[in-house]
Design a protein around this motif. Structure first.
Motif, short mmCIF file in Angstrom:
data_model
loop_
_atom_site.label_atom_id
_atom_site.label_comp_id
_atom_site.label_asym_id
_atom_site.label_seq_id
_atom_site.Cartn_x
_atom_site.Cartn_y
_atom_site.Cartn_z
N GLY A 134 -0.81 0.57 -16.62
CA GLY A 134 -1.36 -0.39 -15.38
C GLY A 134 -0.20 -1.41 -14.89
O GLY A 134 0.44 -1.42 -13.79
N GLN A 135 0.36 -1.97 -16.06
CA GLN A 135 1.58 -2.96 -15.82
C GLN A 135 2.56 -2.28 -15.19
O GLN A 135 3.43 -2.62 -14.54
CB GLN A 135 1.68 -3.65 -16.95
N ILE A 136 3.14 -1.25 -15.91
CA ILE A 136 4.34 -0.30 -15.71
C ILE A 136 4.23 0.25 -14.11
O ILE A 136 5.05 0.19 -13.59
CB ILE A 136 4.53 1.01 -16.61
N PHE A 137 2.87 0.68 -13.79
CA PHE A 137 2.82 1.22 -12.51
C PHE A 137 2.95 0.12 -11.41
O PHE A 137 3.52 0.62 -10.35
CB PHE A 137 1.35 1.68 -12.22
N THR A 138 2.51 -0.99 -11.60
CA THR A 138 2.43 -1.96 -10.65
C THR A 138 3.95 -2.87 -10.51
O THR A 138 4.35 -3.28 -9.38
CB THR A 138 1.13 -3.18 -10.75
N GLU A 139 4.43 -2.99 -11.67
CA GLU A 139 5.54 -3.81 -11.66
C GLU A 139 6.94 -3.15 -11.64
O GLU A 139 8.00 -3.67 -11.25
CB GLU A 139 5.62 -4.82 -13.04
N SER A 140 6.78 -1.85 -12.28
CA SER A 140 8.16 -1.17 -12.34
C SER A 140 8.44 -0.41 -11.19
O SER A 140 7.45 -0.05 -10.35
CB SER A 140 8.11 -0.30 -13.65
N LEU A 141 9.87 0.02 -10.90
CA LEU A 141 10.18 0.76 -9.62
C LEU A 141 9.62 2.20 -9.74
O LEU A 141 9.34 2.74 -8.97
CB LEU A 141 11.63 0.61 -9.51
N LYS A 142 9.78 2.75 -11.03
CA LYS A 142 9.36 4.06 -11.30
C LYS A 142 8.20 3.95 -12.61
O LYS A 142 8.39 3.53 -13.39
CB LYS A 142 10.54 4.67 -11.96
N PRO A 143 7.00 4.56 -12.05
CA PRO A 143 5.79 4.78 -12.91
C PRO A 143 6.03 5.73 -14.00
O PRO A 143 7.15 6.71 -13.91
CB PRO A 143 4.59 5.20 -11.83
N GLU B 153 0.80 -1.28 -0.10
CA GLU B 153 0.10 0.09 0.07
C GLU B 153 0.60 1.16 0.03
O GLU B 153 0.48 2.14 -0.77
CB GLU B 153 -1.08 -0.02 1.20
N GLN B 154 1.84 1.20 0.74
CA GLN B 154 2.77 2.51 0.85
C GLN B 154 3.45 2.64 -0.39
O GLN B 154 3.79 3.76 -0.77
CB GLN B 154 3.83 2.15 2.21
N GLN B 155 3.97 1.49 -1.24
CA GLN B 155 4.65 1.73 -2.33
C GLN B 155 3.68 2.18 -3.41
O GLN B 155 4.22 3.11 -4.11
CB GLN B 155 5.01 0.06 -2.72
N MET B 156 2.53 1.84 -3.55
CA MET B 156 1.54 2.43 -4.33
C MET B 156 1.36 3.85 -4.24
O MET B 156 1.20 4.49 -5.18
CB MET B 156 0.31 1.58 -4.44
N ARG B 157 1.19 4.16 -2.97
CA ARG B 157 1.10 5.70 -2.73
C ARG B 157 2.24 6.67 -3.00
O ARG B 157 2.21 7.76 -3.60
CB ARG B 157 0.84 5.94 -0.98
N ASP B 158 3.26 5.79 -2.69
CA ASP B 158 4.61 6.60 -3.02
C ASP B 158 4.79 6.75 -4.61
O ASP B 158 5.08 7.81 -5.16
CB ASP B 158 5.98 5.92 -2.42
N LYS B 159 4.73 5.80 -5.51
CA LYS B 159 4.57 5.75 -6.69
C LYS B 159 3.36 6.91 -7.35
O LYS B 159 3.86 7.59 -8.15
CB LYS B 159 4.38 4.39 -7.24
N ALA B 160 2.58 6.89 -6.78
CA ALA B 160 1.32 7.91 -7.27
C ALA B 160 1.86 9.33 -6.85
O ALA B 160 1.49 10.02 -7.84
CB ALA B 160 0.16 7.53 -6.53
#
Length: 264
Positions: free
Chosen positions: A107-116, A9-16
């Motif tokens: 969506g794939q880049i956002f979830t699987e890559s370190l940098k969106p 969850e924190q990873q997704m928030r940081d990426k966003a």
């Protein structure tokens, strides 16, 4: 728990947050319907790098954010459109199909890559009527939004969209639609960008075959002049009984002059 563990969850928030900050640094782009199709407007001083492009016969593309990232998406969309149009039929290439392709990739880049990807894009398709037009906005995480009539993206998108809604209405002529877009893109009290610093294009439903057309040079100058000319104020008829359609009333004689017929 291992050292340095970060919850998903924190990873997704940081990426966003990272992607939003990158997109907010870019200048806004406005896409809106007008009476003959769809208009794209973007402040862009560069003549080599385009934020607005053609994808296929009746499909346009606009983007904000990191150029090399949205350019890769644009080229991928062109390849997809060319292959499907050749394999099946040109009418089988639609903005909805492209939006689904972009949504999967982002969506794939956002979830699987370190940098969106630090991008936000619009895929628009012009139809035979305004009801058949489609404007899809896609965000960095692959979310798709079917927009109605207008969309603003990039830095200060909420403020730009608010100003655009003040001037927008269905069926605007091209010059008035351009005026609404420039009003939205210009900060209150600021000066509108000149023609040389604007990227403007349309999907014109009245054009045969390829609907995409860039507006620049003398034609854009004329449109800017038309959009800057205030509309004439409607003529108001002078007030008066005859002009308002009210019946004329004869003047009333002074009370002392009325003839009572008493014959004194």
């Amino acid at each position: 728990m291992p050292f340095g563990y970060v919850s998903p969850e924190q990873q997704m928030r940081d990426k966003a947050d990272y992607a939003r900050k990158g997109i907010a640094r870019g200048r806004s782009v406005v896409v809106l319907q007008y009476e003959d199709g769809i208009l794209f407007v973007a402040p862009n001083p560069s003549r080599a790098l385009h934020k607005i492009s053609e994808i296929y016969d009746k499909i346009g593309f606009a983007a904000v954010g990191r150029y090399n990232e949205f350019e890769a998406l644009r080229l991928g969309g062109i390849r997809y459109a060319d292959i499907n149009g050749y394999t099946y039929a040109r009418d089988d290439v639609t903005a909805r199909g492209l939006a689904n392709l972009y949504a999967q990739n982002l969506g794939q880049i956002f979830t699987e890559s370190l940098k969106p990807f630090e991008v936000e894009i619009v895929v628009a398709e012009v139809g035979d009527t305004a009801d058949e037009d489609h404007i899809y906005r896609l965000t960095f995480d692959g979310s798709v939004f079917d927009e109605a009539g207008l969309v603003a993206m990039g830095g200060h998108a909420d403020a730009v969209a608010g100003r655009l809604k003040e001037r927008y209405r269905d069926g605007l002529p091209l010059a008035e639609a351009l005026d609404a877009a420039l009003f939205a893109l210009t900060e209150p009290g600021g000066e509108r960008p000149p023609a040389g610093q604007l990227e403007v294009a349309v999907l014109d439903r009245n054009r045969p075959h390829r609907k995409f057309l860039r507006l620049n040079g003398a034609r854009l100058e004329r449109l800017l002049a038309e959009s800057a000319t205030p509309a004439p104020a409607p003529e108001t008829p002078e007030t008066g009984a005859a002009e308002t359609g009210a019946p004329e009333v004869p003047p009333t004689a002074p009370e002392g002059d009325i003839d009572t017929g008493s014959g004194g």
